[in-house]
Write a protein that holds these residues in place. Structure first.
Motif, mmCIF file in Angstrom:
data_model
loop_
_atom_site.group_PDB
_atom_site.id
_atom_site.type_symbol
_atom_site.label_atom_id
_atom_site.label_comp_id
_atom_site.label_asym_id
_atom_site.label_seq_id
_atom_site.Cartn_x
_atom_site.Cartn_y
_atom_site.Cartn_z
ATOM 1 N N PRO A 50 0.837 -1.122 -0.074
ATOM 2 C CA PRO A 50 -0.238 -0.197 -0.169
ATOM 3 C C PRO A 50 0.814 1.099 -0.024
ATOM 4 C CG PRO A 50 -0.558 -1.421 2.002
ATOM 5 C CD PRO A 50 0.789 -2.186 0.914
ATOM 6 N N LYS A 51 0.434 2.195 -0.604
ATOM 7 C CA LYS A 51 0.947 3.585 -0.745
ATOM 8 C C LYS A 51 1.953 4.172 0.679
ATOM 9 C CE LYS A 51 0.124 4.158 -5.355
ATOM 10 N NZ LYS A 51 -0.984 4.974 -6.806
ATOM 11 N N GLN A 52 0.813 4.319 1.586
ATOM 12 C CA GLN A 52 0.605 4.328 2.360
ATOM 13 C C GLN A 52 1.725 3.692 3.908
ATOM 14 O OE1 GLN A 52 -2.362 3.712 1.874
ATOM 15 N NE2 GLN A 52 -3.568 3.296 2.956
ATOM 16 N N ALA A 53 2.059 2.522 3.456
ATOM 17 C CA ALA A 53 3.151 2.396 3.879
ATOM 18 C C ALA A 53 4.685 1.823 3.474
ATOM 19 C CB ALA A 53 2.819 0.542 3.896
ATOM 20 N N ARG A 54 4.641 2.429 2.036
ATOM 21 C CA ARG A 54 6.151 2.565 1.194
ATOM 22 C C ARG A 54 6.502 3.266 1.406
ATOM 23 N NH1 ARG A 54 2.979 2.601 -4.780
ATOM 24 N NH2 ARG A 54 2.288 0.093 -4.391
ATOM 25 N N GLY A 55 8.145 3.123 2.211
ATOM 26 C CA GLY A 55 9.168 4.618 2.528
ATOM 27 C C GLY A 55 8.951 4.361 4.124
ATOM 28 N N ARG A 56 7.911 3.906 4.915
ATOM 29 C CA ARG A 56 7.660 3.610 5.954
ATOM 30 C C ARG A 56 7.986 2.261 7.035
ATOM 31 N NH1 ARG A 56 3.113 6.906 4.278
ATOM 32 N NH2 ARG A 56 3.549 8.883 5.158
ATOM 33 N N GLU A 57 8.576 2.916 7.920
ATOM 34 C CA GLU A 57 8.326 1.126 9.275
ATOM 35 C C GLU A 57 7.143 1.200 9.235
ATOM 36 O OE1 GLU A 57 11.080 1.144 12.647
ATOM 37 O OE2 GLU A 57 12.975 2.314 11.496
ATOM 38 N N HIS A 58 6.900 -0.435 8.973
ATOM 39 C CA HIS A 58 5.770 -0.728 9.781
ATOM 40 C C HIS A 58 5.767 -2.769 10.100
ATOM 41 C CE1 HIS A 58 6.025 -1.966 5.200
ATOM 42 N NE2 HIS A 58 5.485 -3.079 5.195
ATOM 43 N N ASN A 59 4.623 -1.972 10.952
ATOM 44 C CA ASN A 59 4.465 -4.276 11.569
ATOM 45 C C ASN A 59 2.910 -4.056 10.994
ATOM 46 O OD1 ASN A 59 6.943 -4.945 12.567
ATOM 47 N ND2 ASN A 59 7.269 -3.296 13.627
ATOM 48 N N ALA A 60 2.934 -5.174 10.953
ATOM 49 C CA ALA A 60 0.703 -5.459 10.607
ATOM 50 C C ALA A 60 0.898 -6.444 10.174
ATOM 51 C CB ALA A 60 0.802 -4.582 9.791
ATOM 52 N N VAL A 61 -0.700 -6.934 10.896
ATOM 53 C CA VAL A 61 -0.965 -8.809 10.505
ATOM 54 C C VAL A 61 -2.735 -7.823 10.305
ATOM 55 C CG1 VAL A 61 -1.955 -8.315 13.405
ATOM 56 C CG2 VAL A 61 -1.842 -10.922 12.302
ATOM 57 N N VAL A 62 -2.871 -9.170 9.687
ATOM 58 C CA VAL A 62 -4.201 -8.994 8.681
ATOM 59 C C VAL A 62 -4.760 -10.888 9.038
ATOM 60 C CG1 VAL A 62 -6.038 -8.201 6.712
ATOM 61 C CG2 VAL A 62 -3.855 -7.143 7.662
ATOM 62 N N VAL A 63 -6.430 -10.527 9.468
ATOM 63 C CA VAL A 63 -6.673 -12.558 9.345
ATOM 64 C C VAL A 63 -7.616 -12.070 8.548
ATOM 65 C CG1 VAL A 63 -7.833 -14.531 10.279
ATOM 66 C CG2 VAL A 63 -5.375 -12.776 11.014
ATOM 67 N N ALA A 64 -7.845 -12.350 7.772
ATOM 68 C CA ALA A 64 -9.202 -13.800 5.959
ATOM 69 C C ALA A 64 -9.788 -14.372 6.531
ATOM 70 C CB ALA A 64 -8.711 -12.663 4.847
#
Length: 124
Positions: A50-64
């Motif tokens: 995702p564009k809002q995650a590019r160039g940034r540190e992130h940790n995420a989890v998604v469950v579908a």
């Protein structure tokens, strides 16, 4: 596509959990991942990020949640949990849609658990 050198992107595949599992509701963690039917997990590319995650540190989890109808594709996929909320939801659904499952596999309730993280490397 090669990712920029100043970022180390690590994408965990199906069946893995975030470092802080206690955030994910227990009924999800005790559910089935249906990974015994997995033939090939979809690879993530830079374009999936995702564009809002590019160039940034992130940790995420998604469950579908999804079901298998024998076609080899996930059906009726919906996000049931995400932290942070909504940033990686569309990415996760898109990756699940490209994931290949065994033809003939039929399951009414499966979970796809995907983690995302990126950390900035120093000195680059």
């Amino acid at each position: 596509m090669r990712l920029p050198a100043f970022f180390l992107l690590a994408f965990a595949a199906i069946g893995t959990h975030a470092a802080d599992d206690n955030e994910i509701p227990p009924e999800i963690l005790s559910g089935r991942t249906c990974e015994e039917h997995l033939l090939q997990a979809a690879p993530m590319t830079w374009n999936d990020l995702p564009k809002q995650a590019r160039g940034r540190e992130h940790n995420a989890v998604v469950v579908a949640s999804f079901r298998l109808d024998g076609s080899g594709k996930a059906k009726d996929a919906t996000v049931v949990f995400s932290r942070p909320a909504r940033i990686f939801d569309q990415t996760t659904i898109a990756l699940l849609g490209r994931t290949q499952f065994a033809p003939g596999a039929v399951e009414e309730s499966c979970y796809y658990i995907r983690t995302y993280s990126a950390v900035r490397r120093s000195g680059r």
